[in-house]
Scaffold this active site. Structure first.
Site, mmCIF file in Angstrom:
data_model
loop_
_atom_site.group_PDB
_atom_site.id
_atom_site.type_symbol
_atom_site.label_atom_id
_atom_site.label_comp_id
_atom_site.label_asym_id
_atom_site.label_seq_id
_atom_site.Cartn_x
_atom_site.Cartn_y
_atom_site.Cartn_z
ATOM 1 N N ARG A 5 0.842 -1.204 0.000
ATOM 2 C CA ARG A 5 0.000 0.000 0.000
ATOM 3 C C ARG A 5 0.872 1.248 0.000
ATOM 4 O O ARG A 5 0.577 2.224 -0.665
ATOM 5 C CB ARG A 5 -0.913 0.050 1.247
ATOM 6 N N TYR B 69 -10.628 8.528 -10.116
ATOM 7 C CA TYR B 69 -11.566 9.558 -9.656
ATOM 8 C C TYR B 69 -11.260 9.901 -8.213
ATOM 9 O O TYR B 69 -10.806 9.054 -7.450
ATOM 10 C CB TYR B 69 -13.027 9.113 -9.802
ATOM 11 N N PRO B 70 -11.497 11.165 -7.854
ATOM 12 C CA PRO B 70 -11.330 11.532 -6.456
ATOM 13 C C PRO B 70 -12.639 11.324 -5.697
ATOM 14 O O PRO B 70 -13.719 11.357 -6.306
ATOM 15 C CB PRO B 70 -10.980 13.018 -6.536
ATOM 16 N N MET B 71 -12.548 11.064 -4.415
ATOM 17 C CA MET B 71 -13.782 10.916 -3.618
ATOM 18 C C MET B 71 -13.576 11.394 -2.183
ATOM 19 O O MET B 71 -12.453 11.478 -1.699
ATOM 20 C CB MET B 71 -14.262 9.466 -3.616
ATOM 21 N N LYS C 95 -15.769 11.279 1.850
ATOM 22 C CA LYS C 95 -16.869 10.721 2.630
ATOM 23 C C LYS C 95 -17.717 11.896 3.118
ATOM 24 O O LYS C 95 -17.176 12.926 3.548
ATOM 25 C CB LYS C 95 -16.332 9.896 3.809
ATOM 26 N N HIS D 108 -16.951 -3.129 2.805
ATOM 27 C CA HIS D 108 -16.335 -2.621 1.578
ATOM 28 C C HIS D 108 -15.198 -3.545 1.113
ATOM 29 O O HIS D 108 -15.131 -3.938 -0.052
ATOM 30 C CB HIS D 108 -15.800 -1.207 1.839
ATOM 31 N N GLN E 244 -6.879 -1.802 -6.564
ATOM 32 C CA GLN E 244 -7.152 -0.423 -6.148
ATOM 33 C C GLN E 244 -5.880 0.213 -5.625
ATOM 34 O O GLN E 244 -5.118 -0.401 -4.896
ATOM 35 C CB GLN E 244 -8.232 -0.375 -5.056
HETATM 36 O O1 76R Z 1 -6.452 -2.409 1.731
HETATM 37 C C1 76R Z 1 -7.116 -3.446 1.740
HETATM 38 O O2 76R Z 1 -7.139 -4.270 0.802
HETATM 39 C C2 76R Z 1 -7.994 -3.711 2.940
HETATM 40 C C3 76R Z 1 -9.440 -3.571 2.644
HETATM 41 C C4 76R Z 1 -9.747 -2.229 2.013
HETATM 42 C C5 76R Z 1 -9.666 -0.961 2.612
HETATM 43 C C6 76R Z 1 -9.248 -0.598 4.019
HETATM 44 C C7 76R Z 1 -10.185 -2.015 0.637
HETATM 45 C C8 76R Z 1 -10.340 -3.019 -0.299
HETATM 46 N N1 76R Z 1 -10.384 -0.650 0.455
HETATM 47 C C9 76R Z 1 -10.069 0.010 1.608
HETATM 48 C C10 76R Z 1 -10.081 1.379 1.812
HETATM 49 MN MN1 76R Z 1 -11.173 0.241 -1.228
HETATM 50 N N2 76R Z 1 -11.996 1.082 -2.866
HETATM 51 C C11 76R Z 1 -12.506 2.366 -2.938
HETATM 52 C C12 76R Z 1 -13.219 2.505 -4.170
HETATM 53 O O3 76R Z 1 -16.376 3.630 -5.984
HETATM 54 C C13 76R Z 1 -16.508 3.482 -4.731
HETATM 55 O O4 76R Z 1 -17.608 3.194 -4.213
HETATM 56 C C14 76R Z 1 -15.335 3.691 -3.834
HETATM 57 C C15 76R Z 1 -14.011 3.737 -4.568
HETATM 58 C C16 76R Z 1 -13.104 1.309 -4.852
HETATM 59 C C17 76R Z 1 -13.698 0.967 -6.204
HETATM 60 C C18 76R Z 1 -12.330 0.417 -4.029
HETATM 61 C C19 76R Z 1 -11.973 -0.889 -4.356
HETATM 62 N N3 76R Z 1 -11.182 2.037 -0.289
HETATM 63 C C20 76R Z 1 -10.624 2.295 0.924
HETATM 64 C C21 76R Z 1 -10.715 3.717 1.183
HETATM 65 C C22 76R Z 1 -10.107 4.446 2.388
HETATM 66 C C23 76R Z 1 -11.149 4.668 3.429
HETATM 67 C C24 76R Z 1 -10.552 5.177 4.724
HETATM 68 O O5 76R Z 1 -9.364 4.964 5.027
HETATM 69 O O6 76R Z 1 -11.334 5.801 5.468
HETATM 70 C C25 76R Z 1 -11.386 4.283 0.119
HETATM 71 C C26 76R Z 1 -11.716 5.734 -0.084
HETATM 72 C C27 76R Z 1 -11.684 3.216 -0.787
HETATM 73 C C28 76R Z 1 -12.358 3.371 -1.979
HETATM 74 N N4 76R Z 1 -11.225 -1.633 -2.117
HETATM 75 C C29 76R Z 1 -10.709 -2.819 -1.613
HETATM 76 C C30 76R Z 1 -11.458 -1.828 -3.479
HETATM 77 C C31 76R Z 1 -11.080 -3.191 -3.825
HETATM 78 C C32 76R Z 1 -11.190 -3.779 -5.240
HETATM 79 C C33 76R Z 1 -10.615 -3.784 -2.665
HETATM 80 C C34 76R Z 1 -10.083 -5.199 -2.512
HETATM 81 C C35 76R Z 1 -8.578 -5.038 -2.572
HETATM 82 C C36 76R Z 1 -7.789 -6.295 -2.519
HETATM 83 O O7 76R Z 1 -8.340 -7.389 -2.309
HETATM 84 O O8 76R Z 1 -6.557 -6.129 -2.674
#
Ligand code: 76R
Length: 225
Positions: free
Chosen positions: A106, A122-124, A126, A149, A162
């Site tokens: 990461r 894309y930026p996002m 909460k 999620h 991601q």
């Molecule tokens: O890092 C990890 O794999 C642990 C689980 C995980 C976290 C903590 C994870 C998995 N994400 C995390 C954090 Mn994510 N992610 C997004 C988007 O379009 C949308 O609705 C949101 C945009 C996608 C498509 C996506 C995909 N993720 C986050 C965070 C930080 C939040 C915070 O810290 O408060 C954001 C903003 C975010 C957004 N996420 C995954 C994915 C995918 C495909 C996974 C599985 C990853 C894997 O298995 O390696």
């Protein structure tokens, strides 16, 4: 020489979206990318579809000055930066318990991932509305939603990678989301699936989307002509 400016952990991340001016100097673009790619610094180049840009560059690395030098070099080569995003790699607070190897991936990603040429960015943020404020939710609730999620995301293991990079205080949204997919519909299906997760359905706000194909810089420059 300017002293490096670096995060204490992780790397700086700069997304640049560019349009080519007439007479763009392909050799100078190559040199700028090469200069931005040594040591730990990496530059991923991609073609962008649609009117928003022609070319995209995702640069990561320890020294923010090096990222800035890439930007200067691309501009001098005849590319106009029409959109950009500044962020830092991070480990989400909900993911701190992951194995060391995943934490390192990461913070210090090796890009681009193999076999995933479809890319979107894309930026996002909460949401912070009255009665619907992510940041006033207790930690346990946020953690529960982020686990949901993560479980959705893992259904796309091997198909979508991601790269979520943090930008609170640095750019207009709180995160930059870069997704690399095997096919473009992997990206679409992943994002659609997440629309039903509470963390996205209730709390997420999105900025503009950019979509394209990761490619070798030489191929990209050929396509520009
Ligand atoms: O890092 C990890 O794999 C642990 C689980 C995980 C976290 C903590 C994870 C998995 N994400 C995390 C954090 Mn994510 N992610 C997004 C988007 O379009 C949308 O609705 C949101 C945009 C996608 C498509 C996506 C995909 N993720 C986050 C965070 C930080 C939040 C915070 O810290 O408060 C954001 C903003 C975010 C957004 N996420 C995954 C994915 C995918 C495909 C996974 C599985 C990853 C894997 O298995 O390696």
């Amino acid at each position: 020489m300017t002293e490096p400016v670096s995060p204490t952990t992780g790397w700086g991340v700069l997304h640049l979206f560019c349009k080519a001016r007439p007479g763009v100097d392909a050799e100078a673009v190559r040199s700028a990318v090469k200069a931005g790619s040594d040591g730990d610094h990496q530059v991923v180049s991609f073609a962008v579809l649609g009117h928003k840009a022609d070319l995209g560059f995702l640069a990561v690395g320890p020294d923010l000055w090096r990222l800035r030098t890439l930007q200067t070099g691309l501009q001098a080569a005849g590319l106009d930066v029409v959109a950009s995003y500044v962020s830092l790699t991070e480990v989400s607070e909900y993911a701190k318990g992951m194995p060391e190897e995943r934490l390192q991936a990461r913070l210090y990603p090796q890009l681009p991932p193999e076999g995933k040429p479809a890319v979107c960015f894309y930026p996002m943020s909460k949401r912070r509305d009255v009665g619907q404020n992510w940041f006033t939710e207790p930690y346990q609730e946020r953690e529960r939603l982020m686990f949901e999620h993560g479980a959705s995301g893992r259904k796309f293991a091997g198909r979508v990678l991601q790269l979520v990079t943090g930008s609170t205080g640095l750019d207009d949204y709180e995160w930059g989301v870069t997704l690399f997919g095997v096919t473009p519909d992997d990206l679409k299906e992943c994002v659609y699936t997440m629309r039903f997760d509470q963390a996205s359905a209730v709390y997420a706000e999105f900025g503009p989307f950019y979509t394209g194909m990761v490619a070798d810089l030489d191929d990209l420059l050929t396509h520009l002509r």
